[in-house]
Write an enzyme that holds these catalytic residues in place. Structure first.
Site, PDB file in Angstrom:
ATOM      1  N   LYS A   1     -15.079 -27.500   8.904  1.00  0.00           N
ATOM      2  CA  LYS A   1     -14.919 -28.900   9.307  1.00  0.00           C
ATOM      3  C   LYS A   1     -15.523 -29.173  10.687  1.00  0.00           C
ATOM      4  CE  LYS A   1     -10.156 -28.275  10.990  1.00  0.00           C
ATOM      5  NZ  LYS A   1     -10.374 -28.549  12.416  1.00  0.00           N
ATOM      6  N   THR A   2     -15.453 -28.189  11.598  1.00  0.00           N
ATOM      7  CA  THR A   2     -16.038 -28.403  12.925  1.00  0.00           C
ATOM      8  C   THR A   2     -17.545 -28.564  12.820  1.00  0.00           C
ATOM      9  OG1 THR A   2     -14.261 -27.079  13.907  1.00  0.00           O
ATOM     10  CG2 THR A   2     -16.187 -27.498  15.277  1.00  0.00           C
TER      11      THR A   2
ATOM     12  N   ASP B   1      -9.936 -35.214  14.459  1.00  0.00           N
ATOM     13  CA  ASP B   1      -9.739 -33.906  13.834  1.00  0.00           C
ATOM     14  C   ASP B   1      -8.239 -33.641  13.674  1.00  0.00           C
ATOM     15  OD1 ASP B   1     -10.327 -31.452  12.775  1.00  0.00           O
ATOM     16  OD2 ASP B   1     -10.888 -30.517  14.675  1.00  0.00           O
TER      17      ASP B   1
END
Length: 742
Positions: free
Chosen positions: A33-34, A220
């Protein structure tokens, strides 16, 4: 930007390219995801022509924010310094530093940490004559924090409390607490968010300014947001609606901090036109580890369906080890780490020991020390919470903000300068009568009745602070701290003590000076206020150095966001994990959160996962027998290795009769098949006579050598007091201490 260029998989690429309108990215553990977020930011700048300053990315740790900025720099090569990448709290502080005066605060407001809050709450309870046995300060702090998470003001809290006398008392403390914060020009962590939302709600022109600035917003770890964080993001995104949230409902584990899993589960209801993209390909773990995680979490009802998969090898089976005691469990783990480093070329940093509660770390610490294995505990006493550090930071806080009464009270007699409690009480009484701040009352001490004996000492103290405040205009933060240390004699006093504890405290002060030097080198515009802000917002995970070679010990909550080649998930027993309260409670959502925590633990492992449990364990001075955790039994049998491949561990200090190899594994397999049952407890057996007396020299496995100073027959056991050479005075039960006379 194309798929070949970026190395992104099709679902990741779709998430990167969908930039307009609300977007929910359900990102499973280890699904990159980063990478998606950083490429999405880069794509906005490079491909869509969006100005870097129109992008906001919110993370949950400073470490994650730094990593994201570095990655964007590598992709784009420019502009990342103009992107607003920070945590929720850091973002709110930046906004409030500009606009706090609109809310009645000065822009140099202090930020109170947990210890500061606790001190203030205790003082208020004392003033309100509340019995600390009936009212726990921690419970009141938690109640106030929960109220703020839901944006409930003190007046509304009092109304909601109705006729509940206990909640009415909480409401009284809450009201006083907020009044004191305002008076001290201070905010706690919850206030940073609450006050920013108030700012947006009360001043539309301020909200409009930030809405125009942040046209593209990314959040996030969205599953960890609470109600006030949701409102903050919703207000900012309301104008352009380019809100991208990334999270995993299966990793929502912070309900106790106010996290609301419904924020992610109901995202599509709040934004009906939202696009949903699932990232299910895992890049971290082997398929066997993922299969175990998938099977465990599938037992939860409140979740969005997803199943992790990987192109990584199938990998080792999950090791399951059941021991007779927690002592053997810790010895096995220390032995396996030592063997891996010595015979397989692994590094200590390749290993992590995860557990449900901090109390479980003790035995592992003892065994790692005996095995000469370097380790670090994450989530222990925070560096900035240590006494000497808080003392010196309090001096800096007063220089920056003399309205911070709590900081003034901390240092007024540190080091000792003869200003005692009676004097302080007189100043506080006069302060209350005059309606002024404590520091202002000190400046006018000659008018306070009954202070003649202490007047010169108070004048000396305030003059010293006034000189320091003047010097702060031209001295660096490091020079200012050195001046404080020199003039107060703080380190000189510690050197005069000549003890190991004093030496350790001096080392901590040296580390603080190094921290300030690092800050002044890295900050664009270093300032005292900037340094204090950075310190106030630091977290445990930010202190983890990935290059240092040590084993990490931490709770499962602290481990979120990290990954390790080899993970030991310890204490896998019903009653420990899940906890006894969760098992016996009537709220099924509590057990589901515990299962999510187990899922987080399993998915921290990259190559090898070992689950350990004990037949009996010492809990609160009692020997407790627990069944194997129900979470272990949710893992299919074909994914688990029950047999030892490397033989039995030598038991150098037998605690009990050890069953034969065959009976051990038969029992393990039987335990795996059995259903969980409630724990039974048994008291340790009291010795008929001790083989040492008062005055004898004894040895303890952890604390070393000491002299017995007292022995009390407590009925069930002897309570022994020992003055240890290194660890100081300790009280312990003889049955558990296992003291050896020398």
């Amino acid at each position: 930007m194309n798929q070949t260029e970026t190395g992104l998989n099709p679902m990741q690429m779709e998430a990167v390219e969908h930039t307009e309108g609300p977007l929910l990215i359900l990102a499973g553990a280890g699904s990159g995801k980063t990478r998606v977020l950083t490429h999405r930011i880069a794509s906005l700048i490079r491909d869509k022509g969006v100005n870097p300053w129109n992008i906001m990315a919110i993370t949950f740790t400073n470490k994650a924010a730094g990593e994201m900025r570095e990655r964007v720099d590598k992709i784009v090569g420019y502009g990342s310094e103009r992107i607003w990448v920070s945590t929720f709290h850091s973002s709110c502080v930046r906004i409030l530093r500009r606009h706090a005066e609109r809310l009645g605060y000065a822009n140099n407001f202090a930020i109170y940490d947990t210890d500061d809050q606790k001190s203030l709450i205790k003082d208020i309870m004392k003033r309100l004559q509340m019995d600390p046995k009936l009212y726990r300060d921690r419970a009141i702090m938690a109640a106030i924090s929960s109220a703020k998470d839901e944006m409930i003001e003190p007046d509304q809290y009092r109304i909601d409390a109705g006729i509940d006398w206990k909640l009415q008392k909480y409401a009284a403390v809450y009201a006083e607490y907020q009044a004191e914060l305002k008076k001290n020009n201070a905010m706690d962590f919850d206030d940073l968010l609450v006050q920013t939302v108030k700012l947006f709600q009360q001043f539309p022109e301020v909200l409009d300014y930030y809405q125009e600035q942040f046209r593209y917003i990314m959040v996030d770890e969205y599953q960890d947001t609470n109600t006030v964080q949701f409102r903050f993001v919703s207000l900012l995104a309301a104008k352009y609606r380019n809100l991208c949230v990334v999270g995993d409902d299966d990793q929502s584990i912070y309900k106790f901090r106010g996290a609301n899993i419904e924020n992610i589960l109901s995202f599509e209801h709040v934004f009906p036109d939202a696009k949903v993209i699932k990232l299910e390909q895992n890049y971290r773990s082997t398929q066997n580890i993922l299969n175990a995680a998938n099977e465990v979490i599938a037992n939860n009802q409140g979740r969005k369906a997803k199943r992790l998969w990987t192109e990584n090898p199938e990998g080792d089976l999950i090791d399951l080890r059941q021991f007779q005691s927690g002592f053997e469990e810790a010895e096995y783990v220390a032995g396996e780490i030592t063997r891996g480093v010595r015979t397989e070329g692994k590094k200590y940093r390749d290993y992590a020991i995860l557990y449900r509660t901090n109390a479980q770390s003790r035995l592992f610490e003892e065994k790692l020390l005996l095995a000469n294995v370097p380790y670090k505990i994450v989530g222990g006493v925070n560096f900035y919470a240590r006494r000497e550090i808080k003392d010196l930071l309090a001096y800096l806080r007063v220089i920056e903000n003399p309205e911070d009464d709590l900081a003034v009270l901390r240092i007024i007699n540190v080091p000792r300068r003869g200003i005692g409690a009676a004097t302080i009480n007189k100043v506080q009484d006069w302060e209350a009568e005059q309606g002024i701040r404590f520091y202002d009352a000190l400046l006018e001490a000659e008018y306070v009745p009954g202070l003649m004996r202490s007047l010169n000492k108070i004048k000396s103290f305030t003059s010293f602070l006034q000189v320091l405040r003047a010097k702060a205009d031209y001295l660096s933060v490091k020079e200012l701290l050195n001046e404080i240390i020199e003039e107060t004699g703080y380190v000189a006093d510690l050197q005069a003590e000549g003890t190991e504890e004093a030496a350790a405290r001096i080392e901590n002060i040296d580390e603080l000076i190094s921290k300030i030097a690092d800050y002044e080198e890295s900050a664009e515009q270093p300032s005292l206020g900037g340094f204090l802000q950075e310190v106030a917002l630091v977290s445990d995970i930010d202190s983890v150095d990935e290059e240092s070679d040590y084993v990490l010990l931490m709770t499962l909550h602290s481990a979120k966001g990290l990954e390790f080649p080899n993970v030991f998930l310890a204490g896998m027993e019903d009653g420990i994990f899940p906890s006894y309260m969760t098992i016996t409670g009537d709220d099924p959502s509590e057990l589901e959160e515990e299962r999510r925590l187990c899922y987080v633990g399993i998915t921290r492992a990259m190559q090898h996962l070992t689950l350990t449990c004990a037949r009996q364990r010492m809990i609160r001075g009692e020997v407790q027998y627990n069944k194997m955790s129900r979470f272990v039994k949710e893992i299919p049998r074909e994914l688990i290795s029950l047999e030892r491949e490397r033989g039995e561990i030598e038991d150098r200090k037998p605690k009990m009769d050890i069953p034969t190899r065959g009976s051990v594994y038969a029992a393990m397999k039987q335990a795996f098949r059995e259903k969980p049952q409630q724990a039974k407890t048994f008291s340790a057996q009291k010795a008929t006579k001790l083989d040492y007396e008062i005055g004898d020299t004894v040895r303890h496995i952890k604390f070393g050598v000491g002299i017995v100073t007292d022995i009390v027959d407590g009925g069930r056991d002897y309570e022994v007091t020992v003055n240890f050479d290194q660890a100081g005075t300790k009280k312990m039960f003889a049955s558990f201490a296992k003291l050896k006379k020398l």
